[in-house]
Design an enzyme around this catalytic site. Sequence first.
Site, PDB file in Angstrom:
ATOM      1  N   CYS A 126       0.802  -1.225   0.000  1.00  0.00           N
ATOM      2  CA  CYS A 126       0.000   0.000   0.000  1.00  0.00           C
ATOM      3  C   CYS A 126       0.831   1.270   0.000  1.00  0.00           C
ATOM      4  O   CYS A 126       0.310   2.357  -0.265  1.00  0.00           O
ATOM      5  CB  CYS A 126      -0.966  -0.005   1.190  1.00  0.00           C
ATOM      6  SG  CYS A 126      -2.209  -1.315   1.105  1.00  0.00           S
ATOM      7  N   HIS A 265      -2.822   7.278   3.164  1.00  0.00           N
ATOM      8  CA  HIS A 265      -3.349   6.014   2.667  1.00  0.00           C
ATOM      9  C   HIS A 265      -4.669   5.731   3.375  1.00  0.00           C
ATOM     10  O   HIS A 265      -4.773   5.834   4.598  1.00  0.00           O
ATOM     11  CB  HIS A 265      -2.332   4.914   2.946  1.00  0.00           C
ATOM     12  CG  HIS A 265      -2.870   3.535   2.755  1.00  0.00           C
ATOM     13  ND1 HIS A 265      -3.549   3.158   1.622  1.00  0.00           N
ATOM     14  CD2 HIS A 265      -2.833   2.432   3.559  1.00  0.00           C
ATOM     15  CE1 HIS A 265      -3.910   1.883   1.741  1.00  0.00           C
ATOM     16  NE2 HIS A 265      -3.492   1.431   2.897  1.00  0.00           N
ATOM     17  N   ASN A 295     -10.386   0.777   1.144  1.00  0.00           N
ATOM     18  CA  ASN A 295      -8.921   0.769   1.011  1.00  0.00           C
ATOM     19  C   ASN A 295      -8.587   0.230  -0.379  1.00  0.00           C
ATOM     20  O   ASN A 295      -8.817  -0.940  -0.667  1.00  0.00           O
ATOM     21  CB  ASN A 295      -8.326  -0.117   2.105  1.00  0.00           C
ATOM     22  CG  ASN A 295      -6.816  -0.239   2.038  1.00  0.00           C
ATOM     23  OD1 ASN A 295      -6.184   0.095   1.039  1.00  0.00           O
ATOM     24  ND2 ASN A 295      -6.225  -0.746   3.116  1.00  0.00           N
TER      25      ASN A 295
END
Length: 338
Positions: A126, A265, A295
């Site tokens: 990520c 993020h 996400n």
Amino acid sequence: MITTGINRAARSTSAIGIVGTGSYLPAHVVTNAEVGEPAGVTDEWIFGKTGIRNRRRAKPDEATSDLAVIAGRAALESAGISAADVSLIIVATSTPDSPQPATAAIVADEIGARPGTAAFDVNAVCSGFLFALTTAEGILRAADGDYALVIGADIYSRILDPADRRTAILFGDGAGAVVLGRSGGGELLAGRLAGYGADRDLIRVPAGGSRIPPSMETVRAGLHYFAMNGRGVRDFVADTVTAGIRTFLVDAGVSAADLAHFVPHQANGRMLEDLAGQLEIPFERTRTTFEELGNTGAASVPITLDHAARAGAMGTGDLVLLAAFGGGMAMGLTLLRW
């Protein structure tokens, strides 16, 4: 740990900045009720724990490169250039089309990049987009290139166990992109990349590589699914990421009060509320997409940045902090002037 840009005297006077943004989201909206049923949890439980209401899911015939191509084209259009103007393409993903070739090679061909255009993937899970962004800036500066296309793209829906409430409820699919160039205005001011390999088991996909090759046995055992220690990740963010951002800002000579926008993020809404609070960044300055998109892995920072830019939230001269964390464990930070 790699740090760039804080020693201003050591840098070229030619500013490299973000000159275009783009994103793409699959049309299929997946509600909490849809992901919650096989995971044994309710809409209310998911929203209470994560702040997420919906996420997007790629069509069965869509691969990561398909999402990346559309996001990349949108960024090129935003920058007012064509694929032929790009000298470098980097795709950040941990869900590539296949182990080989690089997804970036597919993207380069599909968008019509010139033959010989450098194209490769980055996998820092990520955090990958910020690792790719820092890499692209360094290459442009060293090679005196004109433009780089940097894309974050992931299809996590393909590697999730629907019955695992720790992961199945969090992730959506999508892609985001930026064009880097000699901006004449905004600039990437500083970056920091860091890795914490001792914590690598907090996030993992155990099988499918050279350590545990794919087999019928590994598939039956569910070893190709994404696995995460949620409590361990939360502790990593609360301790390591928070401290890392504080140090980065001090080294860059910037305070949290100076930031016009914080683009983290989009791991988990409740986690981001805690992170912004610990950093004393007002949540109204925190740009988010998690409620409707979940996400989206390496795509979450560029998607959120693109949405903020297209909504007119970013003003000329604004200081923007991009922050990502993910498997590895890894952390990427970028300070830029819009």
